[in-house]
Design a protein around this motif. Structure first.
Motif, PDB file in Angstrom:
ATOM      1  N   ARG A 199       0.977  -1.628   0.167  1.00 41.16           N
ATOM      2  CA  ARG A 199      -0.350  -0.152   0.896  1.00 41.16           C
ATOM      3  C   ARG A 199       0.787   1.013  -0.116  1.00 41.16           C
ATOM      4  NH1 ARG A 199      -4.978   0.617   0.633  1.00 41.16           N
ATOM      5  NH2 ARG A 199      -5.754  -1.984   1.482  1.00 41.16           N
ATOM      6  N   SER A 221       2.359   1.991  -2.994  1.00 44.09           N
ATOM      7  CA  SER A 221       0.996   1.651  -4.507  1.00 44.09           C
ATOM      8  C   SER A 221       1.672   2.900  -5.626  1.00 44.09           C
ATOM      9  CB  SER A 221      -0.182   1.780  -4.005  1.00 44.09           C
ATOM     10  OG  SER A 221      -0.440   2.415  -3.639  1.00 44.09           O
ATOM     11  N   MET A 222       1.660   3.731  -5.434  1.00 44.99           N
ATOM     12  CA  MET A 222       1.696   4.849  -6.096  1.00 44.99           C
ATOM     13  C   MET A 222       3.023   4.765  -7.554  1.00 44.99           C
ATOM     14  SD  MET A 222       1.082   8.435  -4.208  1.00 44.99           S
ATOM     15  CE  MET A 222       1.126   9.102  -5.888  1.00 44.99           C
ATOM     16  N   ALA A 230     -10.159  -8.467   0.314  1.00 41.90           N
ATOM     17  CA  ALA A 230     -10.669  -7.205  -0.363  1.00 41.90           C
ATOM     18  C   ALA A 230     -10.668  -6.196   0.947  1.00 41.90           C
ATOM     19  CB  ALA A 230     -12.544  -7.098  -0.797  1.00 41.90           C
ATOM     20  N   ASP A 231     -10.500  -6.937   2.092  1.00 42.08           N
ATOM     21  CA  ASP A 231     -10.384  -5.977   3.266  1.00 42.08           C
ATOM     22  C   ASP A 231      -8.719  -5.486   3.285  1.00 42.08           C
ATOM     23  OD1 ASP A 231     -10.957  -6.230   6.606  1.00 42.08           O
ATOM     24  OD2 ASP A 231      -9.171  -4.995   5.965  1.00 42.08           O
ATOM     25  N   VAL A 232      -7.587  -6.719   3.086  1.00 39.82           N
ATOM     26  CA  VAL A 232      -6.307  -6.613   2.925  1.00 39.82           C
ATOM     27  C   VAL A 232      -5.679  -5.557   2.194  1.00 39.82           C
ATOM     28  CG1 VAL A 232      -4.368  -7.882   3.467  1.00 39.82           C
ATOM     29  CG2 VAL A 232      -6.075  -8.589   4.528  1.00 39.82           C
ATOM     30  N   LEU A 233      -5.963  -5.988   1.166  1.00 36.68           N
ATOM     31  CA  LEU A 233      -5.516  -5.405  -0.203  1.00 36.68           C
ATOM     32  C   LEU A 233      -6.641  -4.328  -0.147  1.00 36.68           C
ATOM     33  CD1 LEU A 233      -4.209  -8.416  -1.439  1.00 36.68           C
ATOM     34  CD2 LEU A 233      -3.004  -6.958  -0.807  1.00 36.68           C
ATOM     35  N   TYR A 234      -7.400  -3.295   0.457  1.00 34.95           N
ATOM     36  CA  TYR A 234      -8.780  -2.727   0.170  1.00 34.95           C
ATOM     37  C   TYR A 234      -8.262  -1.577  -1.035  1.00 34.95           C
ATOM     38  CZ  TYR A 234     -11.380   1.177  -0.206  1.00 34.95           C
ATOM     39  OH  TYR A 234     -12.338   2.525  -0.310  1.00 34.95           O
ATOM     40  N   GLY A 235      -7.925  -1.284  -2.239  1.00 38.65           N
ATOM     41  CA  GLY A 235      -7.672  -0.156  -3.123  1.00 38.65           C
ATOM     42  C   GLY A 235      -6.096  -1.099  -4.567  1.00 38.65           C
ATOM     43  N   MET A 236      -6.619  -2.225  -3.620  1.00 38.29           N
ATOM     44  CA  MET A 236      -5.323  -2.730  -4.955  1.00 38.29           C
ATOM     45  C   MET A 236      -6.118  -3.593  -5.153  1.00 38.29           C
ATOM     46  SD  MET A 236      -2.027  -2.200  -1.845  1.00 38.29           S
ATOM     47  CE  MET A 236      -2.119  -2.994  -0.621  1.00 38.29           C
ATOM     48  N   PRO A 281     -12.407  -1.103   5.297  1.00 32.84           N
ATOM     49  CA  PRO A 281     -11.988  -1.958   5.560  1.00 32.84           C
ATOM     50  C   PRO A 281     -11.255  -2.162   7.011  1.00 32.84           C
ATOM     51  CG  PRO A 281     -12.459  -2.476   3.496  1.00 32.84           C
ATOM     52  CD  PRO A 281     -12.446  -1.745   3.344  1.00 32.84           C
ATOM     53  N   ALA A 306      -7.161  -2.918   6.505  1.00 33.27           N
ATOM     54  CA  ALA A 306      -6.322  -2.217   5.735  1.00 33.27           C
ATOM     55  C   ALA A 306      -6.711  -0.399   6.249  1.00 33.27           C
ATOM     56  CB  ALA A 306      -7.532  -2.101   4.117  1.00 33.27           C
ATOM     57  N   SER A 336      -3.629   4.356  -1.608  1.00 32.82           N
ATOM     58  CA  SER A 336      -4.621   3.663  -2.061  1.00 32.82           C
ATOM     59  C   SER A 336      -5.867   3.781  -1.503  1.00 32.82           C
ATOM     60  CB  SER A 336      -3.863   1.748  -2.468  1.00 32.82           C
ATOM     61  OG  SER A 336      -3.188   2.023  -3.072  1.00 32.82           O
ATOM     62  N   VAL A 337      -6.354   4.850  -1.528  1.00 32.23           N
ATOM     63  CA  VAL A 337      -7.764   5.025  -1.378  1.00 32.23           C
ATOM     64  C   VAL A 337      -7.612   6.091  -1.886  1.00 32.23           C
ATOM     65  CG1 VAL A 337      -9.656   5.903   0.991  1.00 32.23           C
ATOM     66  CG2 VAL A 337      -7.540   4.154   0.953  1.00 32.23           C
ATOM     67  N   PRO A 363     -17.278   2.280   0.821  1.00 31.27           N
ATOM     68  CA  PRO A 363     -16.184   2.080  -0.014  1.00 31.27           C
ATOM     69  C   PRO A 363     -16.923   1.088  -1.725  1.00 31.27           C
ATOM     70  CG  PRO A 363     -15.850   0.961   1.631  1.00 31.27           C
ATOM     71  CD  PRO A 363     -17.503   1.579   1.874  1.00 31.27           C
ATOM     72  N   LEU A 391     -17.251   4.928  -4.405  1.00 33.36           N
ATOM     73  CA  LEU A 391     -15.276   5.044  -4.383  1.00 33.36           C
ATOM     74  C   LEU A 391     -14.895   5.001  -6.055  1.00 33.36           C
ATOM     75  CD1 LEU A 391     -14.096   5.542  -1.020  1.00 33.36           C
ATOM     76  CD2 LEU A 391     -15.891   6.961  -2.332  1.00 33.36           C
TER      77      LEU A 391
END
Lengths: 167, 238
Positions: A129, A132-133, A160-166, B86, B89, B149-150, B210, B213
């Motif tokens: 995370r 990630s950029m 989906a929690d641990v890697l949220y957004g990734m 979550p 995260a 990453s949000v 979420p 978004l």
């Protein structure tokens, strides 16, 4: 640099030197690691030493030692499946990873050895995370992200929690 | 895409809580808002530091990035809403925000939030992209969260409103009054493009689930008005 022993240890394959001579001494305290000379197949221990360095070769050794030490700091957390996952512990991991990036650029944050290894997935996800950029510049980022998804599911965690957004 | 206009908020949902009640845990990040001189609100990120102090990280003004403890150091009245991330995260985001805060970047105040995308780069904790003039409090929050990453909003959906030009002029006047360099003021004026990312809009996006978004411009208008109304209730203006 003084080379006391010629023994092979776990290699950091991304390390290499063009030239190693006895005149160059490492400034930065450096944990023992193996370096491979580009001019031969010999592997060396780099012993902690003090003193000045004479040219770019010596400087690169100091740089590589520093980057290796910084990488070790977060890798120890990631590679220990029993690492505590309190937010304070994750902070230490993220801080160490971003310090590598800050000092030496994203290409020095080496995730390439992680896929396939037992990992503490929350620490790995924290490193992913935080970097990630620059994921296109971090070696092994995508493969490590995929590995994290596998490990999370095997650990009973929601990817989906641990890697949220990734994901 | 058309602008859908303002909605009548006769009975607001309560999305915010008083920040002084610390409505977030050590493992959460909250979006925190307060009133501002220029209207549109002021925004920061609330979290617990490693020293276990609830604090707000916010870009108060030009080259004035602050991390202030709740409530004593903040001074003004703030309200907050926990980001609906979550739980696993969320811990990672806290770790990232702490690390960014610790680096104490010196950030110029600039209004072009699209040009400022990707401001947190490898070479340093903060380095604006070529052509960027800096961040506002809102785009600072946006970029910090993007780095974790949000991603809260889809910038390409933002709409030009007439009032934004006046706001841009007021920002430049305030930069001049507060001693920003002439070169920076000229750059900010040149970057004015009629777009404005309002703090309440970022906060409104932060109240969405979420799966909604990143949110578009129209998606955040109602939540942003609810945020503003909640803030007025919790922090009445004098």
């Amino acid at each position: 640099m003084h080379l006391d022993r010629l023994s092979r240890v776990d290699a950091y394959p991304w390390l290499s030197l063009e030239r190693v001579t006895s005149e160059h001494r490492v400034v930065t305290p450096c944990s023992v690691l193996a370096v491979r000379s580009r001019n031969s197949d010999r592997h060396f221990f780099v012993e902690p030493a003090t003193g000045s360095f004479a040219d770019s070769t010596g400087y690169r050794i100091a740089e590589l030692c520093d980057a290796a030490a910084l990488n070790t700091k977060w890798q120890l957390q990631v590679l220990d499946v029993s690492s505590p996952v309190d937010v304070d512990d994750l902070t230490d991991t993220v801080d160490a990873a971003l310090e590598v990036v800050s000092r030496y650029g994203p290409a020095s944050l080496d995730l390439s050895s992680l896929p396939g290894e037992p990992v503490q997935v929350e620490h790995l996800a924290a490193v992913l995370r935080a970097s990630s950029m620059w994921k296109d510049q971090v070696p092994g980022w995508q493969d490590s992200r995929d590995w994290a998804e596998v490990i999370a599911a095997e650990s009973g965690l929601d990817p989906a929690d641990v890697l949220y957004g990734m994901v | 895409m058309s602008y859908t206009g303002w909605f009548d908020i006769s009975q607001s949902d309560q999305m915010l809580e008083a920040l002084c009640s610390v409505p977030f845990s050590r493992e959460q990040v909250a979006v925190a808002v307060s009133h501002s001189q220029l209207g549109g609100g002021h925004i920061g990120l609330a979290f617990f530091t490693a020293g276990r102090i609830p604090s707000v990280l916010h870009l108060a003004w030009h080259r004035d990035l602050r991390i202030e403890g709740v409530p004593d150091e903040l001074g003004a009245c703030w309200a907050a809403c926990v980001l609906p991330i979550p739980p696993k995260a969320a811990k990672q985001v806290v770790a990232y925000v702490r690390t960014v805060a610790a680096r104490k970047a010196q950030i110029d105040y600039g209004i072009d939030f699209i040009g400022a995308m990707g401001s947190f780069t490898p070479q340093g904790a903060y380095r604006p992209p070529r052509g960027s003039t800096g961040l506002t409090c809102a785009s600072f929050v946006l970029e910090v969260l993007r780095g974790a990453s949000v991603v809260l909003v889809r910038e390409e959906t933002w709409m030009n409103l007439p009032a934004n030009d006046q706001w841009a002029e007021e920002v430049c006047e305030m930069l001049m009054r507060t001693g920003a360099s002439p070169d920076h003021i000229v750059a900010v004026k040149s970057s004015a493009n009629g777009l404005r990312l309002r703090p309440f809009e970022v906060a409104g996006a932060g109240t969405l689930p979420p799966n909604q978004l990143p949110a578009g411009f129209n998606d955040v208008q109602v939540p942003s008005q609810v945020v503003a109304a909640n803030l007025d209730q919790l922090c009445p203006r004098a």
